[in-house]
Design a protein around this motif. Structure first.
Motif, PDB file in Angstrom:
ATOM      1  N   LEU A 231       0.835  -1.231   0.038  1.00  0.00           N
ATOM      2  CA  LEU A 231       0.053   0.010   0.088  1.00  0.00           C
ATOM      3  C   LEU A 231       0.860   1.302   0.009  1.00  0.00           C
ATOM      4  O   LEU A 231       2.160   1.060   0.397  1.00  0.00           O
ATOM      5  N   PRO A 232       0.495   2.274  -0.547  1.00  0.00           N
ATOM      6  CA  PRO A 232      -1.278   2.485  -0.874  1.00  0.00           C
ATOM      7  C   PRO A 232      -1.047   2.154  -2.356  1.00  0.00           C
ATOM      8  O   PRO A 232      -0.206   1.976  -3.108  1.00  0.00           O
ATOM      9  N   LEU A 233      -2.533   1.861  -2.807  1.00  0.00           N
ATOM     10  CA  LEU A 233      -2.551   1.314  -4.083  1.00  0.00           C
ATOM     11  C   LEU A 233      -2.238   2.426  -5.180  1.00  0.00           C
ATOM     12  O   LEU A 233      -2.485   3.365  -4.929  1.00  0.00           O
ATOM     13  N   PRO A 234      -1.686   1.868  -6.466  1.00  0.00           N
ATOM     14  CA  PRO A 234      -1.309   2.992  -7.138  1.00  0.00           C
ATOM     15  C   PRO A 234      -2.586   3.453  -8.081  1.00  0.00           C
ATOM     16  O   PRO A 234      -3.403   2.711  -8.081  1.00  0.00           O
ATOM     17  N   HIS A 235      -2.612   4.613  -8.470  1.00  0.00           N
ATOM     18  CA  HIS A 235      -3.661   4.940  -9.259  1.00  0.00           C
ATOM     19  C   HIS A 235      -3.953   4.458 -10.510  1.00  0.00           C
ATOM     20  O   HIS A 235      -4.951   4.165 -10.934  1.00  0.00           O
ATOM     21  N   VAL A 236      -2.907   4.410 -11.357  1.00  0.00           N
ATOM     22  CA  VAL A 236      -2.704   3.586 -12.348  1.00  0.00           C
ATOM     23  C   VAL A 236      -1.508   2.590 -12.601  1.00  0.00           C
ATOM     24  O   VAL A 236      -0.457   3.146 -12.282  1.00  0.00           O
ATOM     25  N   ALA A 237      -1.858   1.430 -12.771  1.00  0.00           N
ATOM     26  CA  ALA A 237      -0.802   0.467 -12.947  1.00  0.00           C
ATOM     27  C   ALA A 237      -1.062  -0.328 -14.340  1.00  0.00           C
ATOM     28  O   ALA A 237      -1.998  -0.684 -14.630  1.00  0.00           O
ATOM     29  N   VAL A 238       0.405  -0.663 -14.863  1.00  0.00           N
ATOM     30  CA  VAL A 238       0.369  -1.526 -16.016  1.00  0.00           C
ATOM     31  C   VAL A 238       0.780  -3.068 -15.778  1.00  0.00           C
ATOM     32  O   VAL A 238       2.023  -2.970 -14.876  1.00  0.00           O
ATOM     33  N   TYR A 239       0.357  -3.789 -16.094  1.00  0.00           N
ATOM     34  CA  TYR A 239       0.845  -5.118 -15.969  1.00  0.00           C
ATOM     35  C   TYR A 239       1.252  -6.117 -17.233  1.00  0.00           C
ATOM     36  O   TYR A 239       0.221  -5.948 -18.040  1.00  0.00           O
ATOM     37  N   GLY A 248      -1.337  -8.647 -20.688  1.00  0.00           N
ATOM     38  CA  GLY A 248      -1.285  -7.297 -20.130  1.00  0.00           C
ATOM     39  C   GLY A 248      -2.726  -7.077 -19.374  1.00  0.00           C
ATOM     40  O   GLY A 248      -3.876  -7.644 -19.452  1.00  0.00           O
ATOM     41  N   ALA A 249      -2.594  -5.952 -18.678  1.00  0.00           N
ATOM     42  CA  ALA A 249      -3.737  -5.465 -18.029  1.00  0.00           C
ATOM     43  C   ALA A 249      -3.299  -4.045 -17.702  1.00  0.00           C
ATOM     44  O   ALA A 249      -2.376  -3.438 -17.103  1.00  0.00           O
ATOM     45  N   LEU A 250      -4.394  -3.166 -17.398  1.00  0.00           N
ATOM     46  CA  LEU A 250      -4.500  -1.762 -17.028  1.00  0.00           C
ATOM     47  C   LEU A 250      -5.438  -1.726 -15.753  1.00  0.00           C
ATOM     48  O   LEU A 250      -6.616  -1.911 -15.816  1.00  0.00           O
ATOM     49  N   VAL A 251      -4.653  -1.473 -14.788  1.00  0.00           N
ATOM     50  CA  VAL A 251      -5.569  -1.506 -13.402  1.00  0.00           C
ATOM     51  C   VAL A 251      -5.678   0.238 -12.997  1.00  0.00           C
ATOM     52  O   VAL A 251      -4.781   0.786 -12.701  1.00  0.00           O
ATOM     53  N   VAL A 256      -9.760  -3.320 -12.633  1.00  0.00           N
ATOM     54  CA  VAL A 256      -9.456  -3.691 -14.229  1.00  0.00           C
ATOM     55  C   VAL A 256      -9.981  -2.519 -14.973  1.00  0.00           C
ATOM     56  O   VAL A 256     -11.159  -2.664 -14.912  1.00  0.00           O
ATOM     57  N   PHE A 257      -9.200  -1.784 -15.869  1.00  0.00           N
ATOM     58  CA  PHE A 257     -10.002  -0.955 -16.763  1.00  0.00           C
ATOM     59  C   PHE A 257     -10.153  -1.870 -18.165  1.00  0.00           C
ATOM     60  O   PHE A 257      -9.216  -2.194 -18.843  1.00  0.00           O
ATOM     61  N   ASP A 258     -11.597  -2.245 -18.498  1.00  0.00           N
ATOM     62  CA  ASP A 258     -11.640  -3.185 -19.642  1.00  0.00           C
ATOM     63  C   ASP A 258     -11.831  -2.463 -21.093  1.00  0.00           C
ATOM     64  O   ASP A 258     -11.713  -3.075 -21.990  1.00  0.00           O
ATOM     65  N   ALA A 264      -8.848  -3.825 -23.193  1.00  0.00           N
ATOM     66  CA  ALA A 264      -7.745  -2.905 -22.842  1.00  0.00           C
ATOM     67  C   ALA A 264      -6.757  -3.568 -22.228  1.00  0.00           C
ATOM     68  O   ALA A 264      -6.962  -4.609 -21.604  1.00  0.00           O
ATOM     69  N   GLY A 265      -5.563  -3.060 -22.419  1.00  0.00           N
ATOM     70  CA  GLY A 265      -4.340  -3.499 -21.730  1.00  0.00           C
ATOM     71  C   GLY A 265      -3.886  -4.996 -22.847  1.00  0.00           C
ATOM     72  O   GLY A 265      -3.168  -5.740 -22.325  1.00  0.00           O
ATOM     73  N   ASP A 266      -3.866  -4.745 -24.107  1.00  0.00           N
ATOM     74  CA  ASP A 266      -3.273  -5.911 -24.791  1.00  0.00           C
ATOM     75  C   ASP A 266      -2.246  -5.502 -25.417  1.00  0.00           C
ATOM     76  O   ASP A 266      -1.917  -5.465 -26.670  1.00  0.00           O
ATOM     77  N   PHE A 267      -1.243  -5.499 -24.432  1.00  0.00           N
ATOM     78  CA  PHE A 267       0.136  -4.755 -24.639  1.00  0.00           C
ATOM     79  C   PHE A 267       0.808  -5.779 -25.489  1.00  0.00           C
ATOM     80  O   PHE A 267       2.154  -5.466 -26.025  1.00  0.00           O
ATOM     81  N   GLY A 268       0.656  -7.007 -25.216  1.00  0.00           N
ATOM     82  CA  GLY A 268       1.530  -8.056 -26.193  1.00  0.00           C
ATOM     83  C   GLY A 268       1.233  -7.883 -27.849  1.00  0.00           C
ATOM     84  O   GLY A 268       2.087  -8.336 -28.594  1.00  0.00           O
ATOM     85  N   HIS A 269       0.283  -7.179 -28.133  1.00  0.00           N
ATOM     86  CA  HIS A 269       0.193  -6.810 -29.507  1.00  0.00           C
ATOM     87  C   HIS A 269       0.225  -5.294 -29.792  1.00  0.00           C
ATOM     88  O   HIS A 269      -0.080  -4.553 -30.840  1.00  0.00           O
ATOM     89  N   VAL A 270       1.060  -4.492 -28.914  1.00  0.00           N
ATOM     90  CA  VAL A 270       1.771  -3.146 -29.469  1.00  0.00           C
ATOM     91  C   VAL A 270       2.698  -3.505 -30.436  1.00  0.00           C
ATOM     92  O   VAL A 270       3.502  -4.381 -30.406  1.00  0.00           O
TER      93      VAL A 270
END
Length: 433
Positions: A231-239, A248-251, A256-258, A264-270
């Motif tokens: 803690l504290p939880l991050p406001h925006v986190a990328v996984y 990937g994921a955007l939290v 989770v931000f969908d 959303a968070g499809d970072f493998g296909h950047v």
């Protein structure tokens, strides 16, 4: 789009559901209930004073709402803690949820991992069920999954009520409809999984259970951010993580931000290199095509190229172990391949950090295990970006073990679903004391 099958939640309160409640004059009170539950979820046991301050509530209002949540066994008072100085001992309030069961299910190529817990987070049971033909197509696969789920639903203790089920799939999921859009590994496409499981539960007399379906890496990211970070939880986190491919994921604020429809968070296909190798998605030069486990294994020469995909698909842990062992032994070809992979990862992260400006970037799965060979070149690539004051606070952190993040994240999301809709999914239990 039947509302009785969806979790309410477009609100900023606990939960991962996508649809927003129809707000009425009573919803200020409802929203305050959710704020209290979220505060306890994110901060742990807290004094009434801290809850009131954290939720912006008057003490009298908060006390009334706590009493309602106690009546539903969603919160409980702990033993008194002595105050500093004079006064009655403080009695912290904590999540309870003992009568309510939440079920997380990870659907993998050849079986399911299950984690059941109370809504308060106490583990009830965990299980793995082997289903070798689960990847045989959507209808045969669903038949096997249905039978396995029925057995798990039957394990809920008689004194408890199942309130939420979250299923994690390796593939794209239209989260508003709970439809598996495309799962390359499972061979499922267009399967309305949320409706199928909801109907299955209704046949067992459990029509009010909240059912969710999500991309497995979204839920791995949720667990990594909410549980594995301090803690504290991050406001925006990328996984970024995964075992067979880059997921990937955007939290955002612990949820989770969908995106518009679950992807959303499809970072493998950047797209890192448009002239790069072909990717299973049909494009060229995606991050997956440059640093995916199959690519690393094939380019390293440890396994013939034609066998690399089979090994990664059937035994990703063994594939990762072979890479790591060769790198640790100083295999120059493997070290060169990993250095190039770290550079490609850094190129992708540079764009992700610029676009999202996250508090933290987390590497998990095989990327976390290979961190000592990937982090240095990746950090070198993002150094110019993070030298700018506006991006300098972003942290790049690697999680080094293969924790069961997907099934744990599924259980976490199932608990969130109840905390996001407590009045529909729970009822008053005794006097709540």
């Amino acid at each position: 789009m039947p509302s009785d099958r969806s979790r309410p939640a477009g609100s900023p309160e606990p939960g991962r559901g996508r649809r927003r409640r129809g707000w009425s004059s009573d919803d200020l009170r409802y929203g305050n209930l959710l704020r209290i539950l979220r505060h306890l979820r994110d901060h742990g046991p807290s004094s009434r004073t801290d809850i009131a301050a954290g939720c912006g509530l008057a003490m009298s209002t908060m006390t009334e709402l706590i009493a309602e949540l106690r009546g539903r066994r969603l919160v409980r008072e702990l033993k008194g803690v002595p105050r500093k100085g004079a006064g009655r001992p403080l009695r912290p309030v904590a999540l309870d949820g003992e009568p309510w069961c939440a079920l997380g299910v990870q659907v993998d190529l050849s079986g399911i991992h299950v984690l059941a817990s109370t809504v308060g987070g106490e583990e009830l049971w965990s299980d793995y069920v082997s289903l070798p033909l689960l990847h045989s197509g959507p209808e045969p696969g669903w038949g096997l999954l249905r039978e396995a789920l029925d057995d798990q639903f039957g394990r809920v203790p008689e004194e408890m009520t199942l309130v939420a089920v979250e299923l994690a799939l390796p593939g794209y999921v239209a989260t508003d409809r709970g439809t598996v859009g495309w799962s390359k590994d499972l061979g499922w496409d267009g399967l309305p999984l949320q409706d199928r499981v909801t109907d299955q539960l209704a046949e067992r007399g459990r029509a009010e259970v909240a059912v969710g379906v999500a991309h497995d890496c979204h839920l791995a990211g949720l667990h990594a951010v909410r549980v594995e970070l301090a803690l504290p939880l991050p406001h925006v986190a990328v996984y970024l993580g995964g075992l067979r491919e880059v997921g990937g994921a955007l939290v955002v604020d612990g949820a989770v931000f969908d995106g518009e429809d679950g992807s959303a968070g499809d970072f493998g296909h950047v797209n890192v290199d448009p002239r790069g190798p072909s990717c299973p998605c049909g494009r060229n030069g995606c991050l997956e095509s440059l640093i995916g486990p199959t690519t690393l294994l094939a380019r390293s020469g440890l396994v013939p190229a034609e066998d690399a995909d089979t090994l990664v698909t059937q035994d990703p842990t063994a594939a990762l172990g072979a890479l790591l062992a060769a790198a640790d032994d100083g295999d120059l070809r493997v070290l060169a391949v990993l250095a190039e992979a770290g550079d490609a990862l850094g190129l992708a992260l540079d764009d992700i950090i610029g676009a999202v400006n996250p508090s933290v970037v987390l590497l998990g799965g095989y990327l976390g295990v290979l961190q000592r060979y990937l982090l240095e070149p990746a950090r070198a690539r993002v150094a110019r970006r993070t030298a700018v004051t506006s991006f300098s606070a972003t942290k790049l952190i690697a999680l080094g073990d293969l924790a069961p993040r997907v099934v744990a994240g599924a259980a976490l999301a199932a608990r969130d679903a109840c905390l996001a809709d407590p009045l529909r999914l729970t009822s008053v239990v005794g006097d709540g004391r």
